[in-house]
Design a protein around this motif. Structure first.
Motif, short mmCIF file in Angstrom:
data_model
loop_
_atom_site.label_atom_id
_atom_site.label_comp_id
_atom_site.label_asym_id
_atom_site.label_seq_id
_atom_site.Cartn_x
_atom_site.Cartn_y
_atom_site.Cartn_z
N GLY A 1 0.82 -1.20 0.00
CA GLY A 1 0.00 0.00 0.00
C GLY A 1 0.85 1.25 0.00
N PRO A 2 0.22 2.41 -0.12
CA PRO A 2 0.97 3.67 -0.19
C PRO A 2 1.73 3.98 1.10
N ASP A 3 1.36 3.35 2.21
CA ASP A 3 2.05 3.62 3.46
C ASP A 3 3.16 2.59 3.75
#
Length: 166
Positions: free
Chosen positions: A98-100
């Motif tokens: 994911g983006p994190d």
């Protein structure tokens, strides 16, 4: 590398014993031949060497060597070749990070080998202190001898691309 105008050869070896060695062989006047018996410079490194970059970092007119090291051959690390790659995970239907998602910090410190004074066949090794996330796979001079791009990821492992200047 030796400063005599004759092309030299730099070789990064990995031996079956798990040792990693960077060797500079001095070129002979007859092009394409090298002094195999007496290396100009030889150093053992802790990790595998996927890439090097030749540049004059201190402006003394002599080439220095930036040595990228990766922990890809050490089991249990983020970059280990024995771990499922990012591509394998995606092909197996597992989601992309994911983006994190943050890859772990690079555990294999790169080296900067700076030529010593008076053209002696010696380099002063400096262990780089940057601790960026990824594996450390490629270095590329960018524009001049004072800027370099360092890629911390590859097609299998997420990492950051860095612009190093000095």
């Amino acid at each position: 590398m030796t400063g005599d105008g004759i092309p030299d050869l730099i070789v990064a070896n990995e031996y079956s014993s798990g040792q990693y060695v960077l060797t500079v062989y001095k070129g002979k006047k007859r092009r394409g031949t090298f002094n195999w018996r007496r290396p100009f410079y030889n150093v053992r490194t802790v990790f595998a060497i996927p890439d090097i970059e030749i540049l004059d970092v201190n402006g003394d007119g002599r080439n220095d060597i930036y040595v990228v090291q990766t922990d890809s051959n050490k089991d249990g690390t983020y970059c280990s070749l024995n771990r499922k790659s990012q591509i394998e995970l995606i092909l197996n239907g597992e989601p992309e990070p994911g983006p994190d998602f943050l890859p772990p910090k690079d555990t294999a410190k790169d080296w900067l080998l700076v030529r010593g004074p008076n053209n002696r066949p010696k380099f002063e090794p400096f262990r780089m202190q940057h601790r960026f996330r990824g594996c450390g796979f490629q270095a590329e001079r960018f524009g001049d001898n004072k800027t370099m791009v360092l890629t911390q990821g590859d097609e299998q492992h997420v990492g950051y691309t860095l612009l190093l200047t000095w």
